[in-house]
Design an enzyme around this catalytic site. Sequence first.
Site, mmCIF file in Angstrom:
data_model
loop_
_atom_site.group_PDB
_atom_site.id
_atom_site.type_symbol
_atom_site.label_atom_id
_atom_site.label_comp_id
_atom_site.label_asym_id
_atom_site.label_seq_id
_atom_site.Cartn_x
_atom_site.Cartn_y
_atom_site.Cartn_z
ATOM 1 N N GLY A 187 1.870 12.331 4.461
ATOM 2 C CA GLY A 187 0.527 11.732 4.532
ATOM 3 C C GLY A 187 -0.274 12.151 3.304
ATOM 4 O O GLY A 187 0.294 12.613 2.296
ATOM 5 N N LYS B 133 -12.667 24.295 13.289
ATOM 6 C CA LYS B 133 -13.746 23.706 12.487
ATOM 7 C C LYS B 133 -13.705 22.175 12.554
ATOM 8 O O LYS B 133 -14.738 21.526 12.291
ATOM 9 C CB LYS B 133 -13.722 24.233 11.045
ATOM 10 C CG LYS B 133 -12.527 23.785 10.237
ATOM 11 C CD LYS B 133 -12.825 22.598 9.399
ATOM 12 C CE LYS B 133 -11.648 21.859 8.833
ATOM 13 N NZ LYS B 133 -10.285 22.203 8.997
HETATM 14 P P1 13P Z 1 -10.586 15.820 7.260
HETATM 15 O O1 13P Z 1 -11.776 15.885 8.180
HETATM 16 O O2 13P Z 1 -10.874 15.026 6.011
HETATM 17 O O3 13P Z 1 -9.336 15.387 7.961
HETATM 18 O O4 13P Z 1 -10.332 17.285 6.716
HETATM 19 C C1 13P Z 1 -9.922 18.185 7.625
HETATM 20 C C2 13P Z 1 -9.541 19.481 7.067
HETATM 21 O O5 13P Z 1 -8.815 20.140 7.755
HETATM 22 C C3 13P Z 1 -10.053 20.009 5.772
HETATM 23 O O6 13P Z 1 -9.693 21.358 5.608
#
Ligand code: 13P
Length: 350
Positions: free
Chosen positions: A12, A206
Amino acid sequence: KNKKQIAIIGSGAWASVIARIIARNVLILKRFHPIVKMFVYDEIINNKKLSDIINETHENVKYAPGYIFTKNLKAIPDLVECVKFADILVFVVPRQYVENTCKTIVGNVKPNAVAVSLTKGFEVRPGGSLWLISHIITKLLNIKCHVFMGANLAPEVAAEQKICRSTLGCTHKTWGKWLKEIFETDHLKINVVDDEDTVEACGALKNIVATAVGLMDGLAQKNHYKEATMRLGFIEMIKFVDIFYPGGKLSTFFESCGIEDLIVTSYGGRNSKCAKEMVVTGKKLAQIEEEMLKGQKLQGPDTASQVCTMLRAHKMTHKFPFFTKVHAVCNGDEPPDSLKEYVEKNMSKK
Ligand code: 13P
């Protein structure tokens, strides 16, 4: 001979960005085999297999267009073929695919291989226990699994226009040094800490907070409400690690994988963008994933769901009202406004 071979499992956006860095780095690092293999789950694009396209054009035209791999990066459509001689397995698949991936390759992995997980999330196992992804990899493959998480949005790291930081969670001194070598560039600076579980839990949790910030954004809240959302979410992250991964260090929350990733992802990541879209358009998550992520999986709502399933099983929902609220909204059980009310109530608390 004896050079360490690296296999990247995943293709990905983030996997491709990391694969490009690793393939470039091993060309100058003598310790590693110069060929890097990347498992590509084949899909057909303009009547051609994605793996063939990558091997011919050295570009992942679907998930990382515009970024050319060095020629030593080989796309491999067969998972077992990809990992069987590898000394280092870099996991960058969505957590939904980790278990099946491990079940496919078990028995074909070198016994002294080491894994490093970039996969963010948890998985509830039968009985209601919540597992970190690195623990699942270790359990299923019987190899050590370290983690790499940080304030890294794939497009920003790919563009190499500014410096990003990241955190490698690794308890093994030598492996910590070697793994840092394969990931580090002039634009991606890495700090190694030994507090693996906290690093990984931060990376996963997070995304729940970033999802909440996106929901608030969709409600067109004043900027300050978003920061209040981050603060409430950060407090729950610390509490969660304290209860479920005791022995972690508070200092880890102030590494890139902690507060910095929380802020970066909340303002610029896909979790917050897609959550905002959910509120603004009223569309379902699956449709948004199809339209905005080319079918890739959004991790925040899934992480909230896994966490809340475990909390319910252990009758601990009341201790984590923020995570519970985000899950209820993502799940469609409560309207987005209820998150706003929750944040407001907490802001006006004495
Ligand atoms: P995204 O919200 O763009 O998927 O990013 C997630 C992430 O884990 C960045 O550290």
